[in-house]
Write a protein that holds these residues in place. Structure first.
Motif, PDB file in Angstrom:
ATOM      1  N   THR A  22       0.832  -1.199   0.000  1.00 38.61           N
ATOM      2  CA  THR A  22       0.000   0.000   0.000  1.00 38.61           C
ATOM      3  C   THR A  22       0.869   1.253   0.000  1.00 38.61           C
ATOM      4  OG1 THR A  22      -1.803   1.121   1.164  1.00 38.61           O
ATOM      5  CG2 THR A  22      -0.159   0.015   2.532  1.00 38.61           C
ATOM      6  N   THR A  23       0.242   2.367  -0.264  1.00 36.70           N
ATOM      7  CA  THR A  23       0.922   3.670  -0.166  1.00 36.70           C
ATOM      8  C   THR A  23       0.263   4.524   0.916  1.00 36.70           C
ATOM      9  OG1 THR A  23      -0.458   4.586  -1.928  1.00 36.70           O
ATOM     10  CG2 THR A  23       1.673   3.659  -2.586  1.00 36.70           C
ATOM     11  N   VAL A  24      -0.577   3.924   1.734  1.00 32.70           N
ATOM     12  CA  VAL A  24      -1.275   4.637   2.806  1.00 32.70           C
ATOM     13  C   VAL A  24      -0.343   4.716   4.017  1.00 32.70           C
ATOM     14  CG1 VAL A  24      -3.304   4.694   4.293  1.00 32.70           C
ATOM     15  CG2 VAL A  24      -3.507   3.860   1.946  1.00 32.70           C
ATOM     16  N   ALA A  25       0.402   5.803   4.098  1.00 34.95           N
ATOM     17  CA  ALA A  25       1.432   5.953   5.129  1.00 34.95           C
ATOM     18  C   ALA A  25       0.862   5.999   6.542  1.00 34.95           C
ATOM     19  CB  ALA A  25       2.248   7.214   4.859  1.00 34.95           C
ATOM     20  N   HIS A  26      -0.333   6.473   6.702  1.00 32.74           N
ATOM     21  CA  HIS A  26      -0.915   6.617   8.040  1.00 32.74           C
ATOM     22  C   HIS A  26      -1.707   5.375   8.482  1.00 32.74           C
ATOM     23  CE1 HIS A  26      -3.743   8.248   5.090  1.00 32.74           C
ATOM     24  NE2 HIS A  26      -4.668   7.742   5.858  1.00 32.74           N
ATOM     25  N   LEU A  27      -1.588   4.278   7.742  1.00 28.24           N
ATOM     26  CA  LEU A  27      -2.329   3.063   8.057  1.00 28.24           C
ATOM     27  C   LEU A  27      -2.071   2.592   9.487  1.00 28.24           C
ATOM     28  CD1 LEU A  27      -4.176   0.812   6.901  1.00 28.24           C
ATOM     29  CD2 LEU A  27      -2.092  -0.406   6.279  1.00 28.24           C
ATOM     30  N   LYS A  28      -0.834   2.666   9.928  1.00 31.79           N
ATOM     31  CA  LYS A  28      -0.511   2.173  11.276  1.00 31.79           C
ATOM     32  C   LYS A  28      -1.142   3.020  12.370  1.00 31.79           C
ATOM     33  CE  LYS A  28       3.948   4.505  11.710  1.00 31.79           C
ATOM     34  NZ  LYS A  28       5.384   4.297  11.835  1.00 31.79           N
ATOM     35  N   TYR A  29      -1.553   4.238  12.025  1.00 27.04           N
ATOM     36  CA  TYR A  29      -2.228   5.097  13.000  1.00 27.04           C
ATOM     37  C   TYR A  29      -3.744   4.926  12.943  1.00 27.04           C
ATOM     38  CZ  TYR A  29       2.367   7.225  12.907  1.00 27.04           C
ATOM     39  OH  TYR A  29       3.718   7.430  12.954  1.00 27.04           O
ATOM     40  N   GLN A  30      -4.243   4.425  11.830  1.00 26.46           N
ATOM     41  CA  GLN A  30      -5.679   4.231  11.646  1.00 26.46           C
ATOM     42  C   GLN A  30      -6.166   2.867  12.122  1.00 26.46           C
ATOM     43  OE1 GLN A  30      -6.305   4.659   7.453  1.00 26.46           O
ATOM     44  NE2 GLN A  30      -6.857   6.811   7.640  1.00 26.46           N
ATOM     45  N   GLN A  31      -5.291   1.876  12.076  1.00 25.52           N
ATOM     46  CA  GLN A  31      -5.689   0.494  12.339  1.00 25.52           C
ATOM     47  C   GLN A  31      -4.852  -0.112  13.463  1.00 25.52           C
ATOM     48  OE1 GLN A  31      -8.234  -0.964  10.556  1.00 25.52           O
ATOM     49  NE2 GLN A  31      -8.431   1.044   9.622  1.00 25.52           N
ATOM     50  N   ASN A  32      -5.449  -1.003  14.208  1.00 24.90           N
ATOM     51  CA  ASN A  32      -4.701  -1.789  15.182  1.00 24.90           C
ATOM     52  C   ASN A  32      -4.121  -2.979  14.416  1.00 24.90           C
ATOM     53  OD1 ASN A  32      -3.680  -3.360  17.202  1.00 24.90           O
ATOM     54  ND2 ASN A  32      -5.575  -3.496  18.369  1.00 24.90           N
ATOM     55  N   LEU A  33      -2.818  -2.973  14.196  1.00 25.80           N
ATOM     56  CA  LEU A  33      -2.190  -3.984  13.356  1.00 25.80           C
ATOM     57  C   LEU A  33      -1.602  -5.142  14.155  1.00 25.80           C
ATOM     58  CD1 LEU A  33      -0.383  -1.554  10.877  1.00 25.80           C
ATOM     59  CD2 LEU A  33      -2.617  -2.658  10.619  1.00 25.80           C
ATOM     60  N   LYS A  34      -1.654  -5.057  15.464  1.00 25.20           N
ATOM     61  CA  LYS A  34      -1.026  -6.084  16.300  1.00 25.20           C
ATOM     62  C   LYS A  34      -1.607  -7.475  16.090  1.00 25.20           C
ATOM     63  CE  LYS A  34       0.533  -3.015  19.907  1.00 25.20           C
ATOM     64  NZ  LYS A  34       0.535  -2.696  21.329  1.00 25.20           N
ATOM     65  N   SER A  35      -2.887  -7.568  15.849  1.00 26.49           N
ATOM     66  CA  SER A  35      -3.516  -8.880  15.699  1.00 26.49           C
ATOM     67  C   SER A  35      -3.594  -9.342  14.240  1.00 26.49           C
ATOM     68  CB  SER A  35      -4.918  -8.855  16.296  1.00 26.49           C
ATOM     69  OG  SER A  35      -5.724  -7.934  15.587  1.00 26.49           O
ATOM     70  N   ARG A  36      -3.003  -8.611  13.330  1.00 26.41           N
ATOM     71  CA  ARG A  36      -3.075  -8.949  11.905  1.00 26.41           C
ATOM     72  C   ARG A  36      -2.084 -10.052  11.546  1.00 26.41           C
ATOM     73  NH1 ARG A  36      -7.686  -7.327   9.583  1.00 26.41           N
ATOM     74  NH2 ARG A  36      -8.223  -5.271  10.343  1.00 26.41           N
ATOM     75  N   ARG A  37      -2.544 -10.973  10.729  1.00 27.29           N
ATOM     76  CA  ARG A  37      -1.667 -12.022  10.201  1.00 27.29           C
ATOM     77  C   ARG A  37      -0.983 -11.560   8.922  1.00 27.29           C
ATOM     78  NH1 ARG A  37      -6.439 -14.233  10.809  1.00 27.29           N
ATOM     79  NH2 ARG A  37      -6.646 -14.657   8.598  1.00 27.29           N
ATOM     80  N   ILE A  38      -1.646 -10.707   8.172  1.00 29.03           N
ATOM     81  CA  ILE A  38      -1.125 -10.259   6.890  1.00 29.03           C
ATOM     82  C   ILE A  38       0.063  -9.313   7.106  1.00 29.03           C
ATOM     83  CG2 ILE A  38      -2.697  -8.270   6.697  1.00 29.03           C
ATOM     84  CD1 ILE A  38      -2.934  -9.026   3.667  1.00 29.03           C
ATOM     85  N   ALA A  39       1.103  -9.502   6.305  1.00 29.80           N
ATOM     86  CA  ALA A  39       2.240  -8.586   6.324  1.00 29.80           C
ATOM     87  C   ALA A  39       1.838  -7.332   5.553  1.00 29.80           C
ATOM     88  CB  ALA A  39       3.454  -9.230   5.668  1.00 29.80           C
TER      89      ALA A  39
END
Length: 106
Positions: free
Chosen positions: A52-69
């Motif tokens: 992706t090119t969405v730089a602020h994704l880590k601020y919008q989503q809780n990525l800790k429980s994600r399996r996808i890289a």
């Protein structure tokens, strides 16, 4: 690996990822999905990496429980990405479950 390109990811990058299966959000009719919905759908369909090119994704989503890289490109500019394509391919090749990588494109 099965890779999902987000809306802003330049499609020509696909040609450099020949040993991976690449599908775009547009090709799956996922263009209208918001970031969280896109991540959910990609995980449910067993995609391993989201580029992706969405730089602020880590601020919008809780990525800790994600399996996808997730590999975040610092620009959607194809000419700039093209000059750094080896760096992008390397980031994709080393991505692992749940990893988050910001790829800085000069």
């Amino acid at each position: 690996m099965r890779i999902r390109f987000d809306q802003g990811t330049p499609v020509p990058l696909r040609q450099s990822l020949t040993h991976h299966e690449v599908t775009t959000a547009y090709e799956r009719n996922w263009s209208r999905l918001k970031n969280g919905e896109l991540l959910d759908a990609a995980e449910k369909q067993a995609f391993e990496i989201l580029v992706t090119t969405v730089a602020h994704l880590k601020y919008q989503q809780n990525l800790k429980s994600r399996r996808i890289a997730i590999d975040v490109l610092s620009t959607p500019s194809w000419p700039r990405i093209q000059r750094a394509v080896a760096q992008v391919v390397s980031a994709v090749d080393v991505a692992s479950e749940g990893s988050y990588t910001e790829v800085q494109i000069p």
